[in-house]
Design a protein around this motif. Sequence first.
Motif, short mmCIF file in Angstrom:
data_model
loop_
_atom_site.label_atom_id
_atom_site.label_comp_id
_atom_site.label_asym_id
_atom_site.label_seq_id
_atom_site.Cartn_x
_atom_site.Cartn_y
_atom_site.Cartn_z
N MET A 1 -32.95 10.76 7.20
CA MET A 1 -33.14 11.08 6.32
C MET A 1 -33.57 11.77 5.46
O MET A 1 -33.88 12.48 4.52
CB MET A 1 -31.23 10.61 6.12
CG MET A 1 -30.04 10.81 6.81
SD MET A 1 -29.25 12.35 6.40
CE MET A 1 -29.76 12.14 8.50
N LEU A 2 -34.30 10.49 4.77
CA LEU A 2 -35.11 10.14 3.87
C LEU A 2 -36.32 11.27 4.56
O LEU A 2 -36.85 12.15 3.16
CB LEU A 2 -36.22 8.34 4.14
CG LEU A 2 -36.63 8.02 2.84
CD1 LEU A 2 -35.39 8.20 1.23
CD2 LEU A 2 -36.53 6.64 2.78
N TYR A 3 -37.11 11.65 5.55
CA TYR A 3 -37.91 12.66 6.14
C TYR A 3 -37.58 13.77 5.14
O TYR A 3 -37.83 14.57 5.55
CB TYR A 3 -38.13 12.67 7.46
CG TYR A 3 -38.85 11.39 7.97
CD1 TYR A 3 -39.47 10.32 6.63
CD2 TYR A 3 -39.26 11.14 8.98
CE1 TYR A 3 -39.70 8.90 7.12
CE2 TYR A 3 -39.94 9.52 9.40
CZ TYR A 3 -40.28 8.88 8.09
OH TYR A 3 -40.68 7.18 8.54
N LEU A 4 -36.06 13.90 5.99
CA LEU A 4 -35.56 15.54 6.25
C LEU A 4 -35.91 15.68 3.78
O LEU A 4 -35.83 17.42 3.41
CB LEU A 4 -34.22 15.83 6.39
CG LEU A 4 -34.15 15.56 8.15
CD1 LEU A 4 -32.46 15.20 8.11
CD2 LEU A 4 -34.44 17.00 8.13
N GLY A 5 -35.08 14.79 3.03
CA GLY A 5 -35.45 14.82 1.20
C GLY A 5 -36.22 15.39 1.33
O GLY A 5 -36.72 17.02 1.13
N PHE A 6 -37.95 14.43 2.09
CA PHE A 6 -39.34 14.72 1.57
C PHE A 6 -39.38 15.70 1.66
O PHE A 6 -40.05 17.03 0.84
CB PHE A 6 -40.03 13.32 2.26
CG PHE A 6 -39.55 11.86 1.58
CD1 PHE A 6 -38.64 12.08 0.17
CD2 PHE A 6 -40.99 11.33 2.09
CE1 PHE A 6 -38.94 11.12 -0.45
CE2 PHE A 6 -40.66 9.94 0.81
CZ PHE A 6 -39.77 10.03 0.53
N VAL A 7 -39.48 16.27 3.55
CA VAL A 7 -40.64 17.75 3.42
C VAL A 7 -39.67 18.51 3.07
O VAL A 7 -40.20 19.65 3.13
CB VAL A 7 -40.00 17.58 5.12
CG1 VAL A 7 -40.71 16.62 6.20
CG2 VAL A 7 -38.71 18.09 6.16
N GLY A 8 -38.72 18.76 3.04
CA GLY A 8 -37.35 19.55 2.74
C GLY A 8 -37.94 20.12 1.09
O GLY A 8 -37.95 21.10 0.68
N PHE A 9 -38.54 19.13 0.26
CA PHE A 9 -39.28 19.90 -0.98
C PHE A 9 -40.03 20.65 -0.79
O PHE A 9 -40.70 21.22 -1.76
CB PHE A 9 -39.05 18.25 -1.97
CG PHE A 9 -38.47 18.05 -3.03
CD1 PHE A 9 -37.12 18.65 -2.98
CD2 PHE A 9 -37.54 16.65 -2.49
CE1 PHE A 9 -35.87 18.30 -4.34
CE2 PHE A 9 -35.96 16.23 -3.30
CZ PHE A 9 -35.32 17.11 -3.38
N THR A 10 -40.98 20.45 0.29
CA THR A 10 -42.19 20.98 0.72
C THR A 10 -41.61 23.06 0.37
O THR A 10 -42.78 23.52 -0.80
CB THR A 10 -42.90 21.54 2.15
OG1 THR A 10 -42.81 19.58 2.52
CG2 THR A 10 -44.01 21.82 2.27
N ILE A 11 -40.82 23.12 0.18
CA ILE A 11 -40.09 24.81 0.50
C ILE A 11 -40.29 24.56 -0.77
O ILE A 11 -40.29 25.87 -1.41
CB ILE A 11 -38.74 24.63 0.83
CG1 ILE A 11 -38.91 24.02 2.85
CG2 ILE A 11 -38.53 26.10 1.03
CD1 ILE A 11 -39.40 25.30 3.41
N PRO A 12 -39.16 24.31 -2.01
CA PRO A 12 -39.11 24.83 -3.21
C PRO A 12 -40.49 24.83 -3.61
O PRO A 12 -40.89 25.91 -4.69
CB PRO A 12 -38.32 23.08 -4.27
CG PRO A 12 -37.33 23.01 -3.12
CD PRO A 12 -38.22 23.26 -1.72
N PHE A 13 -41.52 24.12 -3.49
CA PHE A 13 -42.55 24.04 -3.82
C PHE A 13 -43.46 24.68 -3.44
O PHE A 13 -44.36 25.59 -4.11
CB PHE A 13 -43.17 22.23 -3.32
CG PHE A 13 -44.61 22.12 -3.39
CD1 PHE A 13 -45.38 22.05 -4.86
CD2 PHE A 13 -45.92 22.69 -2.57
CE1 PHE A 13 -46.63 22.28 -5.28
CE2 PHE A 13 -46.78 22.60 -2.87
CZ PHE A 13 -47.98 21.73 -4.40
#
Lengths: 180, 703
Positions: free
Chosen positions: B202-214
Amino acid sequence: MAQATWEKPRTGQPAPAPVRSDRLKFLIGGILILVAVAYLIFSGMTAGARFYQTIDELVTNPANANRTIRVAGVVLGDTIQYDAQNLVLTFTVANVPENFDNLAEALHLAANNPEANRIQVRVEGQVKPDLLRHEAQAILSGKLGADGIFHATELSLKCPTRFEEAQPQGEIVATPLPGA
Amino acid sequence: MLAEIGLVTIFLAFVAAVYATGAAVLGGQRGSERLVISARNAAIAVFPLLLIATAAMLIALIQQQYQLTYVASVTDPATPLFYRITALWGAQKGSLLFWSVLMSAFTAAAIAMNWRSNHRLMPYVIAYSSAVMAFFIGLVFFFEHPFDRWWWVNSPEGIRAIESMFIPAGAITPPYEWLATEKAHGLNPLLRHFGMIIHPPMLYLGFVGFTIPFAFAMAALASGDLSTNWIKATRRWTLISWIFLTLGLILGGRWAYDVLGWGGYWGWDPVENAAFLPWLIGTAFLHSVMMQEKRGILKVWNMFLVIGTFSAVMFGTFATRSGLIDSVHAFARSPVGMPMFLFWAAITLISIGLILYRWNRGELKDEHQYFDFSQRGNLKVLFSREVLFVFNNIVFVALFVVIFWGSFGAPVITELFLGEEITLGSQYFLQVTPPLFAVMYILMGIAPLSAWGVTSMVRLGRSLVVPLILTAVFMIVFVLGGMASPLALFAYFIVSLAGFVALYEIYRGAAARRTSLNEDWLTALRAVFGRNRRRYGGYIVHLGVTVVGIGVIGSTMFQQETTRTLGRGEVMDFGNYSMRYDHFTEAIAEDGRQMEIADVTVFQQGQEVARLRPRFDVYPDMPMTIAGAHSTLEADYYVLLSGWVEQGRLATFKVYINPLVNLIWWGSLILMLGTFIAAWPAQQVEYTPARAPVAARRQEASA
């Protein structure tokens, strides 16, 4: 450091130039907020500051009385005594040199070094932690008493367990195969 | 065979990501559609390649191929199948591979879904996201080697065991028995918990997900398309990443509460804080981005926030994985520390440079003036939605700064410049964060009632009447329930007010439709949520945060603890509870751990309410204290077996009473529900203020 990134762009430059009195208000408001946050940090730091020292420093530095100190050392297993009725835990920790590559090795050497500075630790009102045993790394917070005993209020332990340990490389595991 | 497949696919994925970065940059600069298409294909291809590598690792874990050093380091022949699978993220090497595959999945999906709609941004989106992927795949390939194997090499002194990615000259495969008995370790027992199984993904999904807006934000800066396109394209990605991150944080807390046996769920440990920091900035961004969408302001600030979130993700990853901070659960010192630090620093500096470049060219000018204090009454403007949103941002950023300083700033700076390391214990955080959280809740109570531009004080006052009455009633219930602390009452007051405001706003929306359109309650409610998912989903999130807040206040301010030693049959009284110590059992579980189990019965007012079995498990090498807890909405009665003598003739128990702690878990569920509503694709066109339902506007005007 990352903090610089979060610097608020002073409310930016609004499209039409703001009136002078507005700017002043923003400035005063901003300064008030900064002062409030800074005050929070400083009051928190006086409450929560723990000075990190090695056992060598702890033993030799006279400025340590009445300061909350954080210290790390290796636990000597045969000194652990636990009074389960009154929840009094005492043990001795020895100094671990600061620079090492392998924690397990450093702890092992320090525990077997009779020259290393040692200090007795007393913890009250706490259950004996699961990880407290010979050659565990103890990270303690507390104060050095006049009796020379370190009275710890916080105790956390780190064990180089087999679960995360680096494996030895090139270790001999069997006799040579015939014909080698 | 599996190792070769893994190695080759990881290498190909690395090449593809590097190629995609280069081709996208070139294609974007030269305006070559062919190059950009080629870059897109390469970036998307990274995902299947890494999927194959991950599958190879999973098969190796399931088939017990202990020749792979990673498999041997996280499983042993006694490990059940379920934990063999989750061992994929049980240690650094595997978790980095897992992290990379998740990131490639997000990237592939984001590129495919926005290829047409945001074509102008695409070259740079591909370039940025592929660069980040290339970095992580590079870490896996060059530094962490998940596919290293054990080899036996003959030498005059004897056979040496060597850990190597490739086959050393003259090496043979070690016999299975040796691998299984000498090298295979089980998964760290602390990690054998449901929360720990789900928490890292879950934490990883949250973390890597923020790559997209960035990546989209950076693409906007690089391409010069600084409209709200990037925000619209990434709004849902941000929400989804946010929900995963939130879930990851909560599950981590739950795990700590169940497994670590200290009666709490959040210890302000640097590693926990490292995951909380991106959450704070991400939450600020979620709020502040609305200002840009609806008012065209705070453009630069939003860029800083989205970069800040990603930068905090990278910093957190670096801090937890490099062993920077002496934390009880930091990963061991690792070779990835320096590359990660450099990458973090580089990406942060480049991003800030880009912002300054566009800012300097005047391309990030706001379309409105924020707050015009000069013409209207000051108070009206002070309570305008814009100003309240800015305060909201200030609070989140202030929380970020104080927590960052406490966990990382103070220890590192004092060690570098004072020659003496000062670390800050949980007292620091318990003193510094509550005032800021209090301001956050107060804003949560007022901001939803405010209007853009100016807020009429009379209207604000009127909208607050009902929530204030409800809150007052709620407080009377607390006082009658025996609550005497004024500080706690104040805290409960501001927190519940925010919740009642959210509830009342939902009610008002539905009521307006019901009267004006003659709908029944259910239809009206559904229509209200359907018309403006984001707003009303947001209110549900606020409600969840309120429930969590009440739980946190209760369990922090009113936790009770005691330690008693009991003989068999003896009863102890504590709080409203009594507890009898019944039996003591020693047992050996299937996986080889020895268990010491105490049986206790808990009574309330003479009635038996629960039988608990606090346990002490001894795995070879690793003891664990497992609490027994009797959970009700009112409180948890949480018992630890802390010691015993003579086969349990006497046993020592540590007991905690944690009031309202379960509201934290329930509130989290509400919060997730709200986020899903907000993120759910709208049936109609995206909401803009002009299309607000007539009824809602009429209602607001008449309120």
